[in-house]
Scaffold this motif. Structure first.
Motif, PDB file in Angstrom:
ATOM      1  N   LEU A 288      35.719  42.487  39.923  1.00  0.00           N
ATOM      2  CA  LEU A 288      36.305  41.247  40.448  1.00  0.00           C
ATOM      3  C   LEU A 288      37.185  40.602  39.396  1.00  0.00           C
ATOM      4  O   LEU A 288      36.720  40.239  38.316  1.00  0.00           O
ATOM      5  CB  LEU A 288      35.203  40.262  40.853  1.00  0.00           C
ATOM      6  N   THR A 289      38.463  40.495  39.697  1.00  0.00           N
ATOM      7  CA  THR A 289      39.374  39.647  38.943  1.00  0.00           C
ATOM      8  C   THR A 289      39.669  38.441  39.816  1.00  0.00           C
ATOM      9  O   THR A 289      40.122  38.590  40.962  1.00  0.00           O
ATOM     10  CB  THR A 289      40.683  40.368  38.586  1.00  0.00           C
ATOM     11  N   LEU A 290      39.411  37.258  39.300  1.00  0.00           N
ATOM     12  CA  LEU A 290      39.608  36.044  40.086  1.00  0.00           C
ATOM     13  C   LEU A 290      41.066  35.614  39.953  1.00  0.00           C
ATOM     14  O   LEU A 290      41.438  34.892  39.036  1.00  0.00           O
ATOM     15  CB  LEU A 290      38.663  34.945  39.586  1.00  0.00           C
ATOM     16  N   ALA A 291      41.887  36.088  40.863  1.00  0.00           N
ATOM     17  CA  ALA A 291      43.318  35.773  40.813  1.00  0.00           C
ATOM     18  C   ALA A 291      43.869  35.751  42.225  1.00  0.00           C
ATOM     19  O   ALA A 291      43.414  36.483  43.100  1.00  0.00           O
ATOM     20  CB  ALA A 291      44.068  36.813  39.975  1.00  0.00           C
ATOM     21  N   ASP A 292      44.861  34.897  42.435  1.00  0.00           N
ATOM     22  CA  ASP A 292      45.524  34.815  43.731  1.00  0.00           C
ATOM     23  C   ASP A 292      46.647  35.844  43.788  1.00  0.00           C
ATOM     24  O   ASP A 292      47.288  36.148  42.778  1.00  0.00           O
ATOM     25  CB  ASP A 292      46.085  33.414  43.947  1.00  0.00           C
TER      26      ASP A 292
ATOM     27  N   THR B  78      37.288  41.727  46.430  1.00  0.00           N
ATOM     28  CA  THR B  78      38.232  40.657  46.736  1.00  0.00           C
ATOM     29  C   THR B  78      37.516  39.548  47.485  1.00  0.00           C
ATOM     30  O   THR B  78      36.959  39.771  48.563  1.00  0.00           O
ATOM     31  CB  THR B  78      39.395  41.190  47.596  1.00  0.00           C
ATOM     32  N   TRP B  79      37.520  38.371  46.897  1.00  0.00           N
ATOM     33  CA  TRP B  79      36.920  37.198  47.542  1.00  0.00           C
ATOM     34  C   TRP B  79      38.046  36.267  47.968  1.00  0.00           C
ATOM     35  O   TRP B  79      38.711  35.653  47.143  1.00  0.00           O
ATOM     36  CB  TRP B  79      35.955  36.503  46.570  1.00  0.00           C
ATOM     37  N   ASP B  80      38.279  36.189  49.262  1.00  0.00           N
ATOM     38  CA  ASP B  80      39.401  35.407  49.792  1.00  0.00           C
ATOM     39  C   ASP B  80      38.945  33.976  50.104  1.00  0.00           C
ATOM     40  O   ASP B  80      38.932  33.546  51.263  1.00  0.00           O
ATOM     41  CB  ASP B  80      39.954  36.083  51.044  1.00  0.00           C
ATOM     42  N   PHE B  81      38.578  33.253  49.035  1.00  0.00           N
ATOM     43  CA  PHE B  81      38.151  31.875  49.260  1.00  0.00           C
ATOM     44  C   PHE B  81      39.360  30.969  49.419  1.00  0.00           C
ATOM     45  O   PHE B  81      40.424  31.216  48.847  1.00  0.00           O
ATOM     46  CB  PHE B  81      37.244  31.390  48.120  1.00  0.00           C
TER      47      PHE B  81
END
Length: 551
Positions: free
Chosen positions: A237-241, A264-267
């Motif tokens: 997980l890379t937290l990036a848009d 991918t976490w689409d928050f």
């Protein structure tokens, strides 16, 4: 697989000596990696996607191979061809990856863009970038439509998501109608053909268009395999848009080439540290990358409440990592945080790799293929301990270095000349070759003969419990040349006062060198930022100059 053998170095010297990357002629990631790998093992896991409602879906390489081929045919039928530029505004939707790959196959050029763009931003980018099409999700379409009267050349428009927008093709409909056979092309794109365009953040002026070629994905092999330390079967997980370059750094090329699965976490909406920790624990993330700001929020949570036992490697980039955060995270998880450095214009230039001892505050040592030198203002190399500009030797091609600022030869020439790419970033190097970032050349403060990097002071300020965010700039001073000013956002429960100012000044003196403390402290409700979240120090300086002029 990429044209390189995976190494297991014991030391940094071993890595630099043994690493080689052969770039095949006409390389195209979508064909030469994705389709080739999917032909051998279509069921290989590629992505775990969790939407804002917490619904988890899993996708394999075969899915991305087939869907991207179909979409390439669909877009070709709409008139999209090689060299055409298309803006993508898709949050962290699976369609982003499918669309990127489809455009790679056509030789069209994606322009990833953040969902926070205003109509004015869209007009600027479409006109300046000569953009032909837009693939956007439903919530963004009203802003694109508002920009359309000033963007007559934006003729290809595809809607992703629920509803039907007038003048827009429906993504699912065109995809379902398209064949799954390879698109017929006059020439297969690849090699030095343009792959994608990123707009820079615009922290010091109007955004620039950074152009990368089809060899760019290979530059991220080191990112995924060695810096993120990924192995087949890992979940990263890379937290990036997806609107910014960091997404393809950490959610795409290098991770797939490493054999890992992208999480991918689409928050949507406000970032919540507790929800992120639930993602890390609940889905068994094994490798994690986020900016230091995120780690600062995470260590304020009770980490003992979350099972992070599967997490084995952590990385960070984008700003300086505070020593306290490094120590707190390691104490809670047993894991150090490995820093790295690069730009929109490059791939990973500097990094702390798993076989190196992390030094809190250091962005590491040069990565293979990047010949870096710190240069002083006279253009001479700096010895250890002396600050200078990070410069990249580019007399020969450098894998991952941008082609130039598109349609701006003067800006390109100002950054690339005499065989060097001048990054505009300042750092210093210790005796062991570790680099320590100081800031942009424009941001450095010169006070009484001292040169002070804003990150150092900001890093000290945010360790005080009263401070949520801080931006440090220089203010002209007749005696000292400049003095340090801190623009501060306070945490709830704290109010501005002379006593608090003195406390913050004393705190900085105890955390870093005393001469770096801010002689001026201004309290504000929010800091000026770009749409990518970077502090606009130049705007603060201009505002202060305006105040001086009025006085």
């Amino acid at each position: 697989m990429p044209p390189v053998q995976r190494l297991t170095p014991a030391t940094y010297a071993d890595f630099m000596r043994d690493f080689r990357m052969d770039v095949p002629e006409g390389y195209n990631f979508a064909y030469d990696f994705l389709d080739a790998e999917a032909a051998v093992d279509p069921a290989r896991p590629a992505m775990v996607h969790v939407d804002d409602a917490g619904v988890r879906r899993e996708y394999n390489l075969g899915y991305f191979s087939t869907q991207s081929t179909k979409l390439a045919n669909a877009l070709q039928a709409l008139g999209v061809g090689q060299g055409d530029r298309l803006m993508l505004i898709l949050h962290r939707r699976v369609e982003f990856w499918v669309t990127m790959l489809a455009l790679h196959k056509l030789g069209a050029v994606p322009v990833p863009s953040p969902a926070l763009l205003t109509p004015k931003d869209i007009v600027f980018r479409v006109q300046f970038g000569k953009i032909k099409g837009c693939i956007a999700e439903t919530g963004v379409i009203p802003r694109v439509d508002e920009a359309l009267p000033q963007c007559p050349d934006l003729t290809v428009r595809v809607q992703v998501g629920d509803g039907r927008a007038d003048g827009w093709h429906n993504y699912d409909a065109i995809l379902d109608a398209a064949p799954a056979t390879p698109p017929v092309l006059a020439r297969r794109p690849g090699g030095e053909d343009p792959l994608l365009i990123f707009f820079t953040s615009g922290t010091t002026g109007m955004p620039k268009m950074v152009a990368h070629s089809h060899t760019y994905p290979l530059g991220h092999y080191v990112t995924g395999v060695y810096w993120h330390n990924l192995r087949p079967g890992d979940l990263h997980l890379t937290l990036a848009d997806t609107g910014w370059g960091k997404a393809v750094w950490g959610k795409f090329y290098g991770q797939w080439m490493a054999g890992a699965t992208v999480f991918t976490w689409d928050f949507r909406g406000k970032f919540e540290p507790s929800r992120l920790l639930e993602m890390l624990a609940g889905h068994g993330i094994t490798s994690f990358c986020a900016p230091p700001t995120v780690y600062r929020f995470l260590v304020r949570e009770n980490l003992a409440n979350y099972d992070l036992s599967k997490l084995r490697h952590c990385t960070t980039a984008g700003e300086l990592l505070n020593d306290g955060v490094f120590i707190a995270w390691k104490a809670a998880t047993g894991l150090p945080i490995y820093e790295g450095y690069g730009q929109t214009e490059t791939t990973l230039q500097l990094a702390t790799f798993p076989w190196m001892e992390p030094k809190p505050g250091s962005i590491g040592r040069p990565t293979p293929g990047w010949d870096l030198v710190l240069m002083n203002e006279e253009g001479k190399p700096c010895p250890p301990g002396e600050e200078g500009e990070i410069c990249v030797r580019c007399e020969q091609p450098v894998l991952g270095l941008f082609q130039g600022y598109l349609d701006e030869p003067k800006r390109t020439a100002a950054a690339r000349y005499d065989g060097w790419y001048h990054t505009g970033d300042k750092a210093w190097m210790d005796e062991e070759g570790y680099f320590f970032f100081l800031g942009r050349t424009d941001d450095l403060i010169k006070s009484s003969g001292y040169r002070i990097g804003p990150f150092e002071v900001e890093s000290a300020l945010i360790t005080h419990p009263a401070v949520v965010e801080a931006a440090v700039t220089g203010v002209p001073d007749p005696e000292r040349g400049q003095v340090v000013k801190a623009t501060v956002v306070l945490a709830p429960g704290h109010t501005p006062s002379d006593e608090l100012t003195k406390a913050l000044q004393q705190h900085v003196k105890t955390v870093t060198a005393p001469y770096k403390y801010p002689r001026i402290v201004e309290y504000v409700g929010a800091l000026p930022k770009t749409i990518s979240g970077k502090i606009k120090r130049a705007e603060i300086r201009l505002r202060d100059e305006g105040k001086e002029a009025q006085e």
